[in-house]
Design an enzyme around this catalytic site. Sequence first.
Site, PDB file in Angstrom:
ATOM      1  N   THR A 221       0.837  -1.263  -0.098  1.00 39.92           N
ATOM      2  CA  THR A 221      -0.034  -0.136  -0.116  1.00 39.92           C
ATOM      3  C   THR A 221       0.921   0.983  -0.055  1.00 39.92           C
ATOM      4  O   THR A 221       1.909   1.357   0.906  1.00 39.92           O
ATOM      5  CB  THR A 221      -1.196  -0.076   1.083  1.00 39.92           C
ATOM      6  OG1 THR A 221      -0.431  -0.205   2.488  1.00 39.92           O
ATOM      7  CG2 THR A 221      -2.005  -1.210   1.161  1.00 39.92           C
ATOM      8  N   GLY A 223      -0.053   4.782   0.122  1.00 37.57           N
ATOM      9  CA  GLY A 223      -0.921   5.874   0.642  1.00 37.57           C
ATOM     10  C   GLY A 223      -1.381   6.657  -0.696  1.00 37.57           C
ATOM     11  O   GLY A 223      -2.274   5.778  -1.461  1.00 37.57           O
ATOM     12  N   ASP A 255      -5.389  -0.580   8.484  1.00 32.59           N
ATOM     13  CA  ASP A 255      -6.012  -1.619   9.042  1.00 32.59           C
ATOM     14  C   ASP A 255      -7.313  -1.860   8.226  1.00 32.59           C
ATOM     15  O   ASP A 255      -7.881  -3.157   8.202  1.00 32.59           O
ATOM     16  CB  ASP A 255      -6.461  -1.338  10.686  1.00 32.59           C
ATOM     17  CG  ASP A 255      -5.112  -1.173  11.354  1.00 32.59           C
ATOM     18  OD1 ASP A 255      -4.120  -1.990  11.000  1.00 32.59           O
ATOM     19  OD2 ASP A 255      -4.909  -0.306  12.400  1.00 32.59           O
ATOM     20  N   GLY A 290     -10.170   9.105  14.394  1.00 33.50           N
ATOM     21  CA  GLY A 290     -10.044   7.757  15.106  1.00 33.50           C
ATOM     22  C   GLY A 290      -9.748   6.607  14.414  1.00 33.50           C
ATOM     23  O   GLY A 290      -9.385   6.784  13.259  1.00 33.50           O
TER      24      GLY A 290
HETATM   25  O1  RIB Z   1      -2.760   0.986  12.803  1.00 27.66           O
HETATM   26  C1  RIB Z   1      -3.167   2.001  13.542  1.00 27.66           C
HETATM   27  C2  RIB Z   1      -3.137   1.472  15.013  1.00 27.66           C
HETATM   28  O2  RIB Z   1      -1.814   1.084  15.265  1.00 27.66           O
HETATM   29  C3  RIB Z   1      -3.684   2.370  16.115  1.00 27.66           C
HETATM   30  O3  RIB Z   1      -5.042   2.252  16.459  1.00 27.66           O
HETATM   31  C4  RIB Z   1      -2.643   2.231  17.382  1.00 27.66           C
HETATM   32  O4  RIB Z   1      -3.325   1.741  18.361  1.00 27.66           O
HETATM   33  C5  RIB Z   1      -1.789   1.270  16.870  1.00 27.66           C
HETATM   34  O5  RIB Z   1      -1.826   0.040  17.276  1.00 27.66           O
END
Ligand code: RIB
Length: 302
Positions: A221, A223, A255, A290
Amino acid sequence: MSSICVLGNFVADNSFYANKLPMKGQTLFGTGHQVGPGGKGSNQAIAASRLGSKVYFLGKIGDDANGKMALNLYKKNKIETKTVVVSKKYPTGVAGIMINTSDGTNAIIVYPGASMEITKEEVDSFSKYITDSKIFLTQLEIKTDVTLYSLKIAKNANCTTILNPAPAIKISDEFFKHIDFFTPNETEAEFYFGKKIVSYDDAKLAGNFFLKKGVKNSIITLGEKGIYFSNKNENFSLPALNIKGKVVDTTGAGDAFSGALASALDKKLNLKDSLQFAIKVSGKSTMKKGAADAMPFLKDLT
Ligand code: RIB
């Protein structure tokens, strides 16, 4: 219904927003602060669940207020908690995150707390949830020997395995042979490849390097440059979602990508559609503040 098992960590994210990141030794006034659910594994589980997949989250939290935050999060997001271990001994992990509001970029320190203490024995006691799942998704935010052990259980049971190698830390060559999808960002790819990834050509070389190590599919990835995909049959790039000027917080974007990829593969989307879907979900996640809280639902994708 098929399912996804995510092994990884939950931590409570303390996010500080300012119009730039502080330099070494510098104190800045922030423009905002929030505490919310984070941790790469947990964020990925939330992403996949919000996209309609059945998800088991395998991880360890403490018996404290942050641990309750995790359990409430899973309840609200329909994630199975049978596989969440609550430790009386260790506190739930926390992360300190600084976000630059001018471009959404961040810097993170994670104190993993209880999440780092999950053991092979605990994984064994839940192995049925790994072996019964179609997809096994994990990262590098818990002990690497436990991660490798679990990847082997998953591979032996013919699960499709996804390793998001974040944060980038040293892993043995044995890891790569158990990975169907490897999803580093450009910085993590550079760490494992040993050379900077600036262009698609660099990403192609890195992808081929990961394939030679034993990975079946490499997805780097990049960006705002999108992604670079490689497997033994094809190499190609795909562009990022066009969200210029709308990015507020990139925490958890990787994520969102890995969680969405797992969900797309779980739903049997073809490879290109799965990648496009994960790109869209990842881009959308940067438009809200967040980590777990910014993961889009299916209805947000239209
Ligand atoms: O990938 C982002 C995450 O990395 C955040 O939420 C933080 O907790 C770290 O683990």
